[in-house]
Design an enzyme around this catalytic site. Sequence first.
Site, PDB file in Angstrom:
ATOM      1  N   SER A 258       4.294   2.818   7.991  1.00 42.34           N
ATOM      2  CA  SER A 258       4.098   1.701   7.075  1.00 42.34           C
ATOM      3  C   SER A 258       5.385   1.377   6.340  1.00 42.34           C
ATOM      4  O   SER A 258       6.030   2.255   5.777  1.00 42.34           O
ATOM      5  CB  SER A 258       3.010   2.026   6.057  1.00 42.34           C
ATOM      6  OG  SER A 258       1.748   1.903   6.615  1.00 42.34           O
TER       7      SER A 258
ATOM      8  N   ASP B   2       0.706  -7.721   3.011  1.00 35.32           N
ATOM      9  CA  ASP B   2       0.997  -6.358   2.543  1.00 35.32           C
ATOM     10  C   ASP B   2       2.508  -6.128   2.484  1.00 35.32           C
ATOM     11  O   ASP B   2       3.075  -5.375   3.270  1.00 35.32           O
ATOM     12  CB  ASP B   2       0.331  -5.363   3.494  1.00 35.32           C
ATOM     13  CG  ASP B   2       0.273  -3.952   2.933  1.00 35.32           C
ATOM     14  OD1 ASP B   2       0.826  -3.719   1.842  1.00 35.32           O
ATOM     15  OD2 ASP B   2      -0.325  -3.084   3.595  1.00 35.32           O
TER      16      ASP B   2
ATOM     17  N   HIS C  85       0.812  -1.215   0.000  1.00 33.75           N
ATOM     18  CA  HIS C  85       0.000   0.000   0.000  1.00 33.75           C
ATOM     19  C   HIS C  85       0.847   1.267   0.000  1.00 33.75           C
ATOM     20  O   HIS C  85       0.343   2.347  -0.306  1.00 33.75           O
ATOM     21  CB  HIS C  85      -1.023  -0.009   1.145  1.00 33.75           C
ATOM     22  CG  HIS C  85      -0.505   0.326   2.501  1.00 33.75           C
ATOM     23  ND1 HIS C  85      -0.251  -0.628   3.456  1.00 33.75           N
ATOM     24  CD2 HIS C  85      -0.209   1.512   3.087  1.00 33.75           C
ATOM     25  CE1 HIS C  85       0.160  -0.047   4.569  1.00 33.75           C
ATOM     26  NE2 HIS C  85       0.208   1.273   4.369  1.00 33.75           N
TER      27      HIS C  85
END
Length: 282
Positions: A235, A159, A117
Amino acid sequence: MKKRFLSICTMTIAALATTTMVNTSYAKTDTESHNHSSLGTENKNVLDINSSSHNIKPSQNKSYPSVILPNNNRHQIFNTTQGHYDAVSFIYIPIDGGYMSGSGVVVGENEILTNKHVVNGAKGNPRNISVHPSAKNENDYPNGKFVGQEIIPYPGNSDLAILRVSPNEHNQHIGQVVKPATISSNTDTRINENITVTGYPGDKPLATMWESVGKVVYIGGEELRYDLSTVGGNSGSPVFNGKNQVIGIHYGGVDNKYNSSVYINDFVQQFLRNNIPDINIQ
C-alpha cells in the site's frame, strides 16, 4: 477472508497495508504459517487496516492480505539507491507494542505520497510515522530516517494522502537526500502499457524493496487497474511507467481479478500542485 466484509461500496477491496494484530491469540495462529523474517525479531503479527475510502477485506486466514494473480512476476531490488528506486520509501508506524508498515514515494522537498489508510495508522499523530527512503532491509537504511510532520488527505474519496516530513537530524530535507520522483501528466498512459509497482511487501524480509511487473488493464476516473501481483505492505507503492514516472499510487485489489491504484489524473495533479510547491509533473 470470507466474512465481516464492510459495505461502504459494491466492490470488495483487499487492503494492502501491513499492521499489528490486536487479538494476540488469533495473531499467533495466523503468523505461524508465514515467513517470520518479514516481521522482524519481535515476532509482531500483522493484519490489514481499514481504509477511509474503500471497502477493505479483513484478513481472516492469512497475515498478509494479498492479491496474487497469474502474473506473479516479483523480484527484489538490491540497488535501492539507484535511479528512480531512490525515492521509493519504507513507512513504519509503531502500534500497540507492534507495528504497521507500508510504502510511499518521495515527490517533493518534504513530501511523500502514500495512502490514507497507511497514514491513518498513526491515529492523527504524524510524528508516529517514520519514513526510510530507499531502505534495503531492516538493518540498512542508506538514506536514514525522516519523521512525519503533517498529513494532508486527498479531499475526494480516493485513497491518497500527502505525508509531509521534518528534516532529519542533520537538518537535511528528504528531497535533498534523495531525488524526488517525477509525476507523469498521464496524457499518454494507455491500456496494455508496461508498468511496475515498487514497494515493501509484508511477505518478504522486513524493509526489503520488491518490484512487480505487469500491464495496465483499465483506466477510469481516479482508478488505474493492472494485472500484476501485490501483497500487504505494498500500500502506497508508486506505479511507474516505462519512463520511470509515477502514474499512480497503489492501494489494493480484487481477488483473482486485478490490483488497483489511485490514478494521477488532472484533479489529483491539481491537488499535488496546490500542496507541493516543487512537484515535478511532466
